[in-house]
Design a protein around this motif. Structure first.
Motif, PDB file in Angstrom:
ATOM      1  N   ALA A 263       0.996   6.947  -6.880  1.00 15.58           N
ATOM      2  CA  ALA A 263       0.194   7.519  -7.377  1.00 15.58           C
ATOM      3  C   ALA A 263       0.096   9.011  -7.246  1.00 15.58           C
TER       4      ALA A 263
ATOM      5  N   LEU B 276       0.719  -1.263  -0.467  1.00 17.77           N
ATOM      6  CA  LEU B 276       0.459  -0.262   0.113  1.00 17.77           C
ATOM      7  C   LEU B 276       0.797   1.681  -0.187  1.00 17.77           C
TER       8      LEU B 276
ATOM      9  N   ASN C  69       2.421   1.851  -3.534  1.00 17.37           N
ATOM     10  CA  ASN C  69       0.752   2.389  -4.718  1.00 17.37           C
ATOM     11  C   ASN C  69       0.380   3.522  -4.167  1.00 17.37           C
ATOM     12  N   ILE C  70       0.617   3.785  -2.890  1.00 20.20           N
ATOM     13  CA  ILE C  70       0.156   4.980  -2.954  1.00 20.20           C
ATOM     14  C   ILE C  70       1.323   6.384  -2.953  1.00 20.20           C
TER      15      ILE C  70
ATOM     16  N   ARG D 143      -7.730  -0.346  -2.377  1.00 21.28           N
ATOM     17  CA  ARG D 143      -7.809   0.234  -3.021  1.00 21.28           C
ATOM     18  C   ARG D 143      -8.514   1.398  -3.140  1.00 21.28           C
TER      19      ARG D 143
ATOM     20  N   PHE E 135      -6.107   4.166  -2.472  1.00 24.96           N
ATOM     21  CA  PHE E 135      -5.088   4.862  -3.674  1.00 24.96           C
ATOM     22  C   PHE E 135      -6.262   5.283  -4.583  1.00 24.96           C
TER      23      PHE E 135
END
Length: 340
Positions: free
Chosen positions: A267, A260, A263-264, A295, A298
């Motif tokens: 982004a 996570l 992925n953050i 999700r 994100f």
């Protein structure tokens, strides 16, 4: 270095502008050879594409393609505006809805009415700008949008900007020629930087400032695929013939929350990574493993990141394999192509 810097220079003999935020390259504009977005043509219709609602046009720079048209026959003269860069071997994308855009004002010949940016929320400022808009567009049937930068600008500067865009729009719309011709050219990088990078920044125009302020090093790094995300995390942004693939890695962090976090971070960094590399089209994210319940976090971060981006991007969503897809306008030339 902390803060925002706008640097105007040349690279490989081409006019260029760079936006540095806290010492990191956030945006990059480099002059290219193809016609740039904003160019307006007097074009002649060539042949329709049956079943697709589009038509090819003849322009002085080659074939163009106009979507969403009906009732237009072969040999007609149209005014169209370039909306982006064409994929290799394809026609120039154009629209018949013209926009005359500057730092404070956008004149819209096909959409009448006077409007203000929604970001301008102060009632007194809105009233002042609306009065200025009425005075500047008096006797004109065209539309006007005042951009958010007009809220903090001197009234005389805004009025001058409106007058310039109105005059240009009236000149172009009043054209009566019949042969394919470029009526106006899209803005070059230095003008684009003045037009669109409106937040407070230090302006550097010294010759060679790209080298002295680290821009050339940042451009060299952007020509590679790896984008550091902090710590040992990274993502790789790699264009292929079909799409842009983005692979997110957690590095040596094997903790439960590592996916996570990576992925953050992806982004938040993705819009700038795409802008600087000039990448668009279909983009597929191969994210680090994370629970499905994360999700939403994100997606919220991704939406916020692209909300501040000036290139139209559609967040398409998740695939059955767990990838995330985007569709992005080809508003820039790929960095690898410009500097090749």
């Amino acid at each position: 270095m902390k803060g925002r810097q706008i640097l105007l220079d040349h690279i490989a003999g081409r006019e260029a502008a760079a936006l540095m935020v806290d010492g990191v390259l956030s945006d990059l504009l480099i002059e290219g050879d193809p016609p740039s977005p904003g160019t307006i043509y007097r074009a002649v219709t060539d042949r329709p594409v049956k079943g697709q609602g589009g038509i090819f046009l003849k322009t002085p720079d080659g074939s163009a393609y106009l979507r969403g048209v009906k009732g237009i026959g072969q040999g007609e003269v149209l005014q169209v505006q370039v909306t982006g860069y064409a994929e290799p071997g394809k026609a120039i994308p154009v629209t018949h809805k013209l926009l005359f855009k500057s730092r404070y004002a956008i004149v819209t010949p096909d959409t009448p009415g006077l409007n203000l940016s929604r970001r301008i929320r102060d009632d007194d400022v809105r009233d002042t700008l609306m009065e200025l808009a009425h005075e500047s567009m008096d006797g004109c049937d065209m539309g006007l949008i005042l951009r958010s930068a007009a809220a903090t600008a001197a009234p005389d500067d805004v009025a001058e900007d409106i007058a310039a865009m109105r005059a240009l729009a009236e000149q172009v719309v009043g054209d009566e020629g019949t042969d394919p011709e470029a009526l106006t050219l899209g803005d070059a990088p230095h003008v684009l930087a003045w037009r669109d990078w409106v937040d407070t920044a230090d302006i550097v125009t010294d010759e060679g400032c790209f080298e002295s302020h680290g821009v050339l090093d940042a451009i060299d790094a952007a020509q590679g695929a790896r984008v550091p995300l902090g710590g040992d995390m990274s993502m790789f942004v790699e264009p292929t013939r079909a799409l842009v693939a983005v692979d997110v890695n957690t590095g040596a962090d094997g903790s439960f929350a590592a996916g996570l976090r990576a992925n953050i971070a992806c982004a938040r960094a993705l819009p700038a990574a795409l802008r600087v590399r000039g990448l668009g089209g279909q983009i597929t994210l191969d994210l680090a493993p994370m629970p499905k319940k994360e999700r939403r976090s994100f997606e919220a971060t991704l939406r916020a990141a692209f909300r501040a981006d000036d290139v139209d991007t559609v967040l398409a969503g998740w695939t059955p394999l767990g990838h995330y897809e985007l569709q992005r306008k080809r508003a820039r030339l790929p960095l690898s192509e410009v500097l090749s």
